[in-house]
Design a protein around this motif. Structure first.
Motif, PDB file in Angstrom:
ATOM      1  N   LEU A 103       0.806  -1.117   0.076  1.00  0.00           N
ATOM      2  CA  LEU A 103      -0.003  -0.180   0.161  1.00  0.00           C
ATOM      3  C   LEU A 103       0.925   1.231   0.001  1.00  0.00           C
ATOM      4  O   LEU A 103       1.952   1.248   0.641  1.00  0.00           O
ATOM      5  CB  LEU A 103      -0.936   0.019   1.347  1.00  0.00           C
ATOM      6  N   GLN A 104       0.700   2.218  -0.633  1.00  0.00           N
ATOM      7  CA  GLN A 104       1.298   3.575  -0.809  1.00  0.00           C
ATOM      8  C   GLN A 104       0.363   4.530  -0.666  1.00  0.00           C
ATOM      9  O   GLN A 104      -0.555   4.789  -1.616  1.00  0.00           O
ATOM     10  CB  GLN A 104       2.212   3.378  -2.041  1.00  0.00           C
ATOM     11  N   VAL A 105       0.612   5.745   0.015  1.00  0.00           N
ATOM     12  CA  VAL A 105      -0.050   7.055  -0.168  1.00  0.00           C
ATOM     13  C   VAL A 105       0.876   7.905  -1.024  1.00  0.00           C
ATOM     14  O   VAL A 105       1.910   8.120  -0.704  1.00  0.00           O
ATOM     15  CB  VAL A 105      -0.367   7.662   1.350  1.00  0.00           C
ATOM     16  N   THR A 106       0.152   8.632  -1.726  1.00  0.00           N
ATOM     17  CA  THR A 106       0.888   9.828  -2.559  1.00  0.00           C
ATOM     18  C   THR A 106       0.368  11.150  -2.521  1.00  0.00           C
ATOM     19  O   THR A 106      -1.148  11.077  -2.737  1.00  0.00           O
ATOM     20  CB  THR A 106       0.743   9.049  -4.290  1.00  0.00           C
ATOM     21  N   GLU A 125      -3.750  10.183  -2.935  1.00  0.00           N
ATOM     22  CA  GLU A 125      -4.481   8.820  -3.392  1.00  0.00           C
ATOM     23  C   GLU A 125      -3.697   7.827  -2.867  1.00  0.00           C
ATOM     24  O   GLU A 125      -2.440   7.990  -2.576  1.00  0.00           O
ATOM     25  CB  GLU A 125      -3.896   8.970  -5.092  1.00  0.00           C
ATOM     26  N   VAL A 126      -4.233   6.807  -2.497  1.00  0.00           N
ATOM     27  CA  VAL A 126      -3.966   5.510  -1.929  1.00  0.00           C
ATOM     28  C   VAL A 126      -3.896   4.359  -3.021  1.00  0.00           C
ATOM     29  O   VAL A 126      -5.047   3.875  -3.504  1.00  0.00           O
ATOM     30  CB  VAL A 126      -4.752   5.261  -0.693  1.00  0.00           C
ATOM     31  N   THR A 127      -2.657   3.960  -3.476  1.00  0.00           N
ATOM     32  CA  THR A 127      -2.654   2.978  -4.208  1.00  0.00           C
ATOM     33  C   THR A 127      -2.208   1.625  -3.707  1.00  0.00           C
ATOM     34  O   THR A 127      -1.546   1.725  -2.642  1.00  0.00           O
ATOM     35  CB  THR A 127      -1.603   3.290  -5.547  1.00  0.00           C
ATOM     36  N   GLY A 128      -2.380   0.447  -4.458  1.00  0.00           N
ATOM     37  CA  GLY A 128      -1.954  -0.780  -3.864  1.00  0.00           C
ATOM     38  C   GLY A 128      -1.535  -1.842  -4.918  1.00  0.00           C
ATOM     39  O   GLY A 128      -1.666  -1.593  -6.262  1.00  0.00           O
ATOM     40  N   SER A 129      -1.136  -2.967  -4.579  1.00  0.00           N
ATOM     41  CA  SER A 129      -0.763  -4.195  -5.552  1.00  0.00           C
ATOM     42  C   SER A 129      -2.138  -4.514  -6.337  1.00  0.00           C
ATOM     43  O   SER A 129      -3.240  -4.284  -5.806  1.00  0.00           O
ATOM     44  CB  SER A 129       0.164  -5.061  -4.677  1.00  0.00           C
ATOM     45  N   PRO A 130      -1.974  -5.128  -7.434  1.00  0.00           N
ATOM     46  CA  PRO A 130      -3.068  -5.532  -8.317  1.00  0.00           C
ATOM     47  C   PRO A 130      -4.108  -6.356  -7.457  1.00  0.00           C
ATOM     48  O   PRO A 130      -5.173  -6.088  -7.773  1.00  0.00           O
ATOM     49  CB  PRO A 130      -2.463  -6.298  -9.471  1.00  0.00           C
ATOM     50  N   GLU A 131      -3.872  -6.960  -6.727  1.00  0.00           N
ATOM     51  CA  GLU A 131      -4.758  -8.072  -6.167  1.00  0.00           C
ATOM     52  C   GLU A 131      -5.748  -7.282  -4.764  1.00  0.00           C
ATOM     53  O   GLU A 131      -6.704  -7.650  -4.560  1.00  0.00           O
ATOM     54  CB  GLU A 131      -4.107  -9.092  -5.306  1.00  0.00           C
ATOM     55  N   PRO A 134     -10.178  -2.046  -5.445  1.00  0.00           N
ATOM     56  CA  PRO A 134     -10.120  -0.813  -5.657  1.00  0.00           C
ATOM     57  C   PRO A 134     -10.956  -0.239  -4.346  1.00  0.00           C
ATOM     58  O   PRO A 134     -10.914   1.045  -3.900  1.00  0.00           O
ATOM     59  CB  PRO A 134     -10.750  -0.167  -6.901  1.00  0.00           C
ATOM     60  N   ALA A 135     -12.112  -0.768  -3.836  1.00  0.00           N
ATOM     61  CA  ALA A 135     -12.985  -0.315  -3.134  1.00  0.00           C
ATOM     62  C   ALA A 135     -12.434  -0.321  -1.790  1.00  0.00           C
ATOM     63  O   ALA A 135     -12.579   0.469  -0.999  1.00  0.00           O
ATOM     64  CB  ALA A 135     -14.260  -1.442  -2.675  1.00  0.00           C
ATOM     65  N   ASP A 136     -11.432  -1.194  -1.483  1.00  0.00           N
ATOM     66  CA  ASP A 136     -10.613  -1.234  -0.217  1.00  0.00           C
ATOM     67  C   ASP A 136      -9.742  -0.027  -0.289  1.00  0.00           C
ATOM     68  O   ASP A 136      -9.501   0.586   0.886  1.00  0.00           O
ATOM     69  CB  ASP A 136      -9.964  -2.495  -0.027  1.00  0.00           C
ATOM     70  N   LEU A 137      -9.072   0.225  -1.280  1.00  0.00           N
ATOM     71  CA  LEU A 137      -8.501   1.414  -1.416  1.00  0.00           C
ATOM     72  C   LEU A 137      -8.920   2.620  -1.241  1.00  0.00           C
ATOM     73  O   LEU A 137      -8.583   3.594  -0.500  1.00  0.00           O
ATOM     74  CB  LEU A 137      -7.571   1.540  -2.628  1.00  0.00           C
ATOM     75  N   GLY A 138     -10.270   2.690  -1.576  1.00  0.00           N
ATOM     76  CA  GLY A 138     -11.121   4.029  -1.372  1.00  0.00           C
ATOM     77  C   GLY A 138     -11.479   4.056   0.182  1.00  0.00           C
ATOM     78  O   GLY A 138     -11.361   5.319   0.697  1.00  0.00           O
ATOM     79  N   GLN A 139     -11.654   3.088   0.670  1.00  0.00           N
ATOM     80  CA  GLN A 139     -11.889   2.896   2.185  1.00  0.00           C
ATOM     81  C   GLN A 139     -10.539   3.453   3.028  1.00  0.00           C
ATOM     82  O   GLN A 139     -10.820   4.309   3.795  1.00  0.00           O
ATOM     83  CB  GLN A 139     -12.305   1.595   2.547  1.00  0.00           C
ATOM     84  N   VAL A 140      -9.595   3.091   2.705  1.00  0.00           N
ATOM     85  CA  VAL A 140      -8.336   3.649   3.277  1.00  0.00           C
ATOM     86  C   VAL A 140      -8.162   5.100   2.985  1.00  0.00           C
ATOM     87  O   VAL A 140      -7.735   5.629   3.793  1.00  0.00           O
ATOM     88  CB  VAL A 140      -7.049   2.740   2.842  1.00  0.00           C
ATOM     89  N   GLU A 141      -8.437   5.248   1.704  1.00  0.00           N
ATOM     90  CA  GLU A 141      -8.310   6.699   1.485  1.00  0.00           C
ATOM     91  C   GLU A 141      -9.195   7.646   2.274  1.00  0.00           C
ATOM     92  O   GLU A 141      -8.689   8.624   3.047  1.00  0.00           O
ATOM     93  CB  GLU A 141      -8.644   6.948  -0.032  1.00  0.00           C
ATOM     94  N   ARG A 142     -10.409   7.256   2.422  1.00  0.00           N
ATOM     95  CA  ARG A 142     -11.215   8.234   3.264  1.00  0.00           C
ATOM     96  C   ARG A 142     -10.789   8.071   4.765  1.00  0.00           C
ATOM     97  O   ARG A 142     -11.145   9.007   5.392  1.00  0.00           O
ATOM     98  CB  ARG A 142     -12.660   7.446   3.087  1.00  0.00           C
ATOM     99  N   GLY A 143     -10.274   7.052   5.185  1.00  0.00           N
ATOM    100  CA  GLY A 143      -9.937   6.890   6.496  1.00  0.00           C
ATOM    101  C   GLY A 143      -8.886   7.864   6.925  1.00  0.00           C
ATOM    102  O   GLY A 143      -8.808   8.434   8.019  1.00  0.00           O
ATOM    103  N   LEU A 144      -7.915   8.256   5.957  1.00  0.00           N
ATOM    104  CA  LEU A 144      -7.006   9.110   6.235  1.00  0.00           C
ATOM    105  C   LEU A 144      -7.642  10.557   6.490  1.00  0.00           C
ATOM    106  O   LEU A 144      -7.102  11.491   7.322  1.00  0.00           O
ATOM    107  CB  LEU A 144      -6.099   9.458   4.995  1.00  0.00           C
TER     108      LEU A 144
END
Length: 273
Positions: A103-106, A125-131, A134-144
Motif C-alpha cells: 500500500l502506498q499513499v501519494t 491517493e492511496v494505491t496498492g498491488s493489483p490483487e 479498489p473499494a478497499d483502497l477507497g476505504q483506506v483513503e477516506r480513513g486518512l
C-alpha cells in the motif's frame, strides 16, 4: 511674495521626493520578494527516520509493505520530492520485487504564485498491488481524511502529513480487512499529533515588502511635515515684512496725541489776551 513662492516650490519638491521614494521602495521590495518560494518541502530527517522504523515493525508482522511518495505538481516529469517505505528512506514499494503486496499513499501538492487567483492544492491517493480491491483502497483513503489528514493538512505541511499518513496505513489496512492486527503498537487512531503552526502565508511571503512600505510611508510623512512647517514659517516672515512699512507710515503720519480739554484751554487764553 518671493519667499512665499520659494517655500511653495520647496514643499512641492519634498512631496514629490517622498512619493518617488515610496514608489521605488515598493518596486524594489516586490522584486526582492517575488512570488515566494513555491517548492514543496520534503519531510524532515527525523520524520522520515521515525516513519521507516514504525513501518518496518508493522510490515514484518502483517506481511504487507507500506510506503509514501511526495510529488510536486509543477515538477513535470521529474522524480518525486521524497519517497520512503518500510524498506528504507528513498525506497518506494510500488512495483518493487521485495514487496509483492503493498500500500502506498501519494500526495501531489501544488503551490501557486501569490499573484494567481487560484489556491494552493493537494491531491491524496492511496494505491496498492493489483490483487487489492479498489473499494478497499477507497476505504483506506477516506480513513486518512477521517484521521485529520485532509488536503489542507498536506498543503500546510506536506512532509509531515505524508509521513504521518504512511504510518496510519497499517491501522487502516486492518480496518479494511487487508491485514491482521500487528502485535507492535500502532499510532493511536483517535489522537493524531497536531499540525505545527504554519503561520500566515501572507506575512511570511511578503514581510520584506510590508516592512519596506511602512518605512517609506513613515519617511514620506516626515518629509511632508518638514515641508509644511517650513512653508508656514516662510509665510509668517513674509506677512510680517509686508506689515512693517504700513505701520511705520501710520506712525509718521499721525501727530502727537493731545490731552482732552487742551483745545478749550487754548481758546480761553486767547480771549483773555
Amino acid at each position: 511674495m518671493t519667499a512665499k513662492r520659494a517655500a511653495n516650490r520647496k514643499a512641492a519638491w519634498v512631496a514629490w521626493l517622498a512619493a518617488g521614494l515610496v514608489l521605488a521602495g515598493c518596486v524594489v521590495a516586490g522584486v526582492l520578494n517575488g512570488d515566494g518560494d513555491r517548492t514543496v518541502p520534503a519531510p524532515a530527517v527525523d520524520e522520515r527516520t521515525d516513519s521507516v522504523a514504525i513501518l518496518q515493525r508493522t510490515s514484518a508482522e502483517q506481511g504487507l509493505c507500506y510506503g509514501w511518495a511526495l510529488v510536486d505538481y509543477y515538477d513535470y516529469g521529474t522524480a518525486p520530492r521524497n519517497v520512503g517505505s518500510n524498506l528504507g528512506d528513498g525506497i518506494a514499494v510500488e512495483e518493487n520485487p521485495a514487496c509483492p503486496r503493498w500500500l502506498q499513499v501519494t500526495a501531489n501538492v501544488g503551490y501557486v504564485s501569490e499573484s494567481s487567483e487560484s489556491n494552493d492544492f493537494a491531491r491524496i491517493e492511496v494505491t496498492g498491488s493489483p490483487e487489492i480491491d479498489p473499494a478497499d483502497l477507497g476505504q483506506v483513503e477516506r480513513g486518512l481524511a477521517r484521521l485529520g489528514l485532509t488536503e489542507d493538512a498536506f498543503v500546510d505541511d506536506p512532509g509531515w502529513a505524508v509521513t504521518r499518513a504512511a504510518v496510519m496505513l497499517p491501522l487502516l489496512a486492518v480496518e479494511a480487512g487487508l491485514a491482521e492486527p500487528a502485535d507492535a503498537p500502532l499510532p493511536a487512531a483517535g489522537s493524531p499529533s497536531p499540525l505545527p503552526d504554519a503561520g500566515s502565508d501572507y506575512l511570511r511571503d511578503r514581510w520584506g515588502w510590508l516592512l519596506a512600505t511602512v518605512g517609506l510611508f513613515l519617511l514620506a510623512a516626515l518629509f511632508i511635515t518638514v515641508g509644511v512647517v517650513q512653508r508656514r514659517r516662510a509665510t509668517g516672515r513674509g506677512a510680517a515684512s509686508d506689515a512693517s512699512p504700513r505701520n511705520g507710515h501710520q506712525r509718521r503720519g499721525a501727530g502727537p496725541a493731545q490731552r482732552p480739554g487742551a483745545a478749550a484751554v487754548a481758546a480761553r487764553t486767547q480771549e483773555r489776551a
